[in-house]
Design a protein around this motif. Sequence first.
Motif, PDB file in Angstrom:
ATOM      1  N   LYS A 110       1.890  -4.795   3.808  1.00  0.00           N
ATOM      2  CA  LYS A 110       3.016  -3.862   3.763  1.00  0.00           C
ATOM      3  C   LYS A 110       2.553  -2.455   3.388  1.00  0.00           C
ATOM      4  O   LYS A 110       1.789  -2.269   2.444  1.00  0.00           O
ATOM      5  CB  LYS A 110       4.074  -4.345   2.767  1.00  0.00           C
ATOM      6  CG  LYS A 110       5.369  -3.518   2.828  1.00  0.00           C
ATOM      7  CD  LYS A 110       6.463  -4.137   1.998  1.00  0.00           C
ATOM      8  CE  LYS A 110       7.762  -3.330   2.089  1.00  0.00           C
ATOM      9  NZ  LYS A 110       8.299  -3.284   3.467  1.00  0.00           N
ATOM     10  N   VAL A 111       3.044  -1.459   4.142  1.00  0.00           N
ATOM     11  CA  VAL A 111       2.732  -0.048   3.896  1.00  0.00           C
ATOM     12  C   VAL A 111       4.027   0.689   3.587  1.00  0.00           C
ATOM     13  O   VAL A 111       5.008   0.561   4.318  1.00  0.00           O
ATOM     14  CB  VAL A 111       2.049   0.585   5.130  1.00  0.00           C
ATOM     15  CG1 VAL A 111       1.831   2.079   4.913  1.00  0.00           C
ATOM     16  CG2 VAL A 111       0.732  -0.113   5.437  1.00  0.00           C
ATOM     17  N   VAL A 166      -4.837   2.938   6.292  1.00  0.00           N
ATOM     18  CA  VAL A 166      -3.495   2.522   6.684  1.00  0.00           C
ATOM     19  C   VAL A 166      -3.563   1.695   7.965  1.00  0.00           C
ATOM     20  O   VAL A 166      -2.868   0.672   8.095  1.00  0.00           O
ATOM     21  CB  VAL A 166      -2.573   3.741   6.874  1.00  0.00           C
ATOM     22  CG1 VAL A 166      -1.210   3.309   7.417  1.00  0.00           C
ATOM     23  CG2 VAL A 166      -2.380   4.483   5.557  1.00  0.00           C
ATOM     24  N   ALA A 224      -4.637  -1.746   7.073  1.00  0.00           N
ATOM     25  CA  ALA A 224      -3.533  -2.474   6.431  1.00  0.00           C
ATOM     26  C   ALA A 224      -2.532  -2.978   7.463  1.00  0.00           C
ATOM     27  O   ALA A 224      -2.033  -4.111   7.369  1.00  0.00           O
ATOM     28  CB  ALA A 224      -2.842  -1.570   5.409  1.00  0.00           C
ATOM     29  N   GLN A 225      -2.243  -2.154   8.451  1.00  0.00           N
ATOM     30  CA  GLN A 225      -1.300  -2.572   9.496  1.00  0.00           C
ATOM     31  C   GLN A 225      -1.867  -3.733  10.313  1.00  0.00           C
ATOM     32  O   GLN A 225      -1.152  -4.688  10.638  1.00  0.00           O
ATOM     33  CB  GLN A 225      -0.967  -1.384  10.409  1.00  0.00           C
ATOM     34  CG  GLN A 225      -0.123  -0.295   9.766  1.00  0.00           C
ATOM     35  CD  GLN A 225       1.322  -0.731   9.553  1.00  0.00           C
ATOM     36  OE1 GLN A 225       1.711  -1.858   9.854  1.00  0.00           O
ATOM     37  NE2 GLN A 225       2.130   0.170   8.998  1.00  0.00           N
ATOM     38  N   LEU A 278       0.876  -1.163   0.000  1.00  0.00           N
ATOM     39  CA  LEU A 278       0.000   0.000   0.000  1.00  0.00           C
ATOM     40  C   LEU A 278       0.918   1.218   0.000  1.00  0.00           C
ATOM     41  O   LEU A 278       1.558   1.525   1.001  1.00  0.00           O
ATOM     42  CB  LEU A 278      -0.893   0.002   1.246  1.00  0.00           C
ATOM     43  CG  LEU A 278      -1.877   1.180   1.364  1.00  0.00           C
ATOM     44  CD1 LEU A 278      -2.948   1.093   0.278  1.00  0.00           C
ATOM     45  CD2 LEU A 278      -2.520   1.201   2.749  1.00  0.00           C
ATOM     46  N   TYR A 279       0.991   1.914  -1.129  1.00  0.00           N
ATOM     47  CA  TYR A 279       1.892   3.056  -1.267  1.00  0.00           C
ATOM     48  C   TYR A 279       1.147   4.348  -0.932  1.00  0.00           C
ATOM     49  O   TYR A 279       0.059   4.614  -1.462  1.00  0.00           O
ATOM     50  CB  TYR A 279       2.453   3.120  -2.686  1.00  0.00           C
ATOM     51  CG  TYR A 279       3.455   2.033  -2.974  1.00  0.00           C
ATOM     52  CD1 TYR A 279       4.804   2.200  -2.683  1.00  0.00           C
ATOM     53  CD2 TYR A 279       3.039   0.806  -3.517  1.00  0.00           C
ATOM     54  CE1 TYR A 279       5.726   1.185  -2.934  1.00  0.00           C
ATOM     55  CE2 TYR A 279       3.952  -0.209  -3.767  1.00  0.00           C
ATOM     56  CZ  TYR A 279       5.292  -0.013  -3.475  1.00  0.00           C
ATOM     57  OH  TYR A 279       6.197  -1.018  -3.720  1.00  0.00           O
ATOM     58  N   LEU A 280       1.727   5.141  -0.048  1.00  0.00           N
ATOM     59  CA  LEU A 280       1.145   6.427   0.342  1.00  0.00           C
ATOM     60  C   LEU A 280       1.793   7.491  -0.538  1.00  0.00           C
ATOM     61  O   LEU A 280       2.981   7.776  -0.422  1.00  0.00           O
ATOM     62  CB  LEU A 280       1.397   6.687   1.823  1.00  0.00           C
ATOM     63  CG  LEU A 280       1.005   5.524   2.763  1.00  0.00           C
ATOM     64  CD1 LEU A 280       1.205   5.913   4.219  1.00  0.00           C
ATOM     65  CD2 LEU A 280      -0.431   5.080   2.512  1.00  0.00           C
TER      66      LEU A 280
END
Length: 234
Positions: A114-115, A105, A108-109, A5-7
């Motif tokens: 993966k973040v 997020v 996801a955690q 997961l790309y911020l």
Amino acid sequence: METALYLLPVTLGETPIERVLPSYNKEIILNIKHFIVEDVRSARRFLKKVDASVDINSLTFYELNKHTLPEAISDYLRPLADGHSMGVISEAGCPAVADPGADVVAIAQRKRLKVVPLVGPSSIILSVMGAGFNGQNFAFNGYLPIDPAERARRLKELENRVYQENQTQLFIETPYRNQKLMEEILHVCRPQTRLCIAANITCEGEYIQTRTVKEWKGHLPDLNKIPCIFLIYK
């Protein structure tokens, strides 16, 4: 590219992409087909700004804002769980910082997915850098109360924390109420308290000035309808 997961940070205004975002971000973006966004229209516009050749119609968008039902958010990460990278895009600046993206997020955690936060402009960090205040101990307080009496009390609370905890205090306001807030700060805070007004950060007309409350009186800039962040310190 690693599945994650790309911020994805966004420019703070109409700043050219190359001024504030590394080329690596573009490489990542062009390999993502699923985006969680605060607003679909502005996200589409940003992606086209990154690369005009982006095929918007081939992308999937999941809208995440104050209207999104909490039970819907978890389903947004299904593509990531299935092995497809996803991107999170806010309206401006860094996602998940003073932004609803933090909710996804957190999920996801919890799911051990993966973040990866990417580099980009944050008005919070940039204003602390430019103010000349304590950068080792600071707090972002978001919006102050709308009610004048409650707002005055909150300003005094934050100012007391400045002097008691040696902590820089940051807060924001809806742009069309900037002038009113600045006037209230000058009315409520101590003459020696320092106020930094940071506006249009990284954009044309950038304005970052620090003065005492006493020095600001009679010299406030006209920042109506301009994105600002305010900082106070001793």
